[in-house]
Scaffold this motif. Sequence first.
Motif, short mmCIF file in Angstrom:
data_model
loop_
_atom_site.label_atom_id
_atom_site.label_comp_id
_atom_site.label_asym_id
_atom_site.label_seq_id
_atom_site.Cartn_x
_atom_site.Cartn_y
_atom_site.Cartn_z
N CYS A 179 47.68 85.50 64.54
CA CYS A 179 48.76 84.91 63.83
C CYS A 179 49.47 83.67 64.75
CB CYS A 179 49.96 85.96 63.75
SG CYS A 179 51.42 85.52 63.37
N PHE A 180 49.41 82.56 63.72
CA PHE A 180 49.74 81.24 64.31
C PHE A 180 51.31 81.08 64.00
CE2 PHE A 180 49.81 76.63 63.46
CZ PHE A 180 49.10 76.23 64.56
N ASP A 181 52.17 81.02 65.11
CA ASP A 181 53.50 81.00 65.08
C ASP A 181 53.90 79.61 65.27
OD1 ASP A 181 56.49 82.88 65.32
OD2 ASP A 181 56.59 80.77 65.35
N ILE A 182 54.37 78.83 64.19
CA ILE A 182 54.53 77.37 64.36
C ILE A 182 55.77 77.01 65.29
CG2 ILE A 182 53.48 76.68 62.30
CD1 ILE A 182 56.03 75.79 61.18
N CYS A 183 56.87 77.93 65.38
CA CYS A 183 58.05 77.72 66.09
C CYS A 183 57.35 78.08 67.70
CB CYS A 183 58.90 78.91 66.04
SG CYS A 183 60.01 79.18 67.21
N HIS A 184 56.51 78.83 67.93
CA HIS A 184 55.98 79.23 69.42
C HIS A 184 55.07 77.96 69.79
CE1 HIS A 184 56.75 83.94 68.71
NE2 HIS A 184 57.96 83.18 68.90
N ILE A 185 54.51 77.56 68.77
CA ILE A 185 53.40 76.78 69.25
C ILE A 185 54.25 75.26 69.48
CG2 ILE A 185 51.76 75.17 67.81
CD1 ILE A 185 50.08 77.81 67.45
N LYS A 215 44.80 84.96 60.29
CA LYS A 215 45.22 85.55 59.02
C LYS A 215 46.76 85.54 58.62
CE LYS A 215 40.91 87.95 58.76
NZ LYS A 215 40.20 87.61 57.52
N VAL A 216 47.21 85.07 59.54
CA VAL A 216 48.76 84.90 59.35
C VAL A 216 49.43 83.66 59.94
CG1 VAL A 216 51.05 85.86 59.46
CG2 VAL A 216 49.10 87.56 59.12
#
Length: 237
Positions: A179-185, A215-216
């Motif tokens: 899961c790729f979290d754009i805030c974290h990245i 996937k997310v």
Amino acid sequence: MKRTLLLGAHTSAAGGLEKALHRGNQLGIKAVQLFTKNANSWRDRHLQEKEIESFRKEKIQWGIDPVISHVSYLVNPASGDKEIREKSHKAMVAEITRCEALGIQYLIVHPGSHRGDGKDVGIQRITEFFERIWEEMNEISVSIILESMAGQGTSIGSTFEEIARIMYGVHRSIELAFCFDICHIFAAGHEIRNRKAYEEILEEVDKVIGIHRLKVIHLSDSKKECGSTGMKISGRE
Ligand SMILES: [Zn+2]
């Protein structure tokens, strides 16, 4: 390979788990993320037969697919504290059991925090954590999804390499996704506010983790500035 991107939302399960699906339907979306219990508590939640039935019924009725659960924030697979590890294990088994009963396809987990023991030790603990779950639970249909982290403190998973080391360091690698979290990245130091930079990041996901494992995507806003957690996603600490 053609990939479909479904826009969804995290909806509230207040008043009953099936309400989260109902709320998703009211928003006109087909992908829903929810908590199956209070995310900030260790307290377990046992599902009633009736609850499972109405959840499964509404899932079909509203055509919500996929449904994603997010495990309690307290679960820490990288913890060196024996008690926390045991509690995390129990909470994870209980969460997977609920997901299986409800027909939930994906379960999001934060890789965890090593609390000063170092990344290598932390990653080792995380892989052992998952191996133990699979050993005890055998057949699991829910996919476990590792979420990218911002790299604050001693958390693991702020680089794609760390995620890949966990994912490809376990026996049943195929059961883990990303899961790729754009805030974290973004907070971890990636300028993703333009198309080119964003595409570059996705290329890196593909190179290091494999895009088929993504996937997310959590489309969260960031309160923190770009790079404020002092880490580059591709660098090692
Ligand atoms: Zn999360």
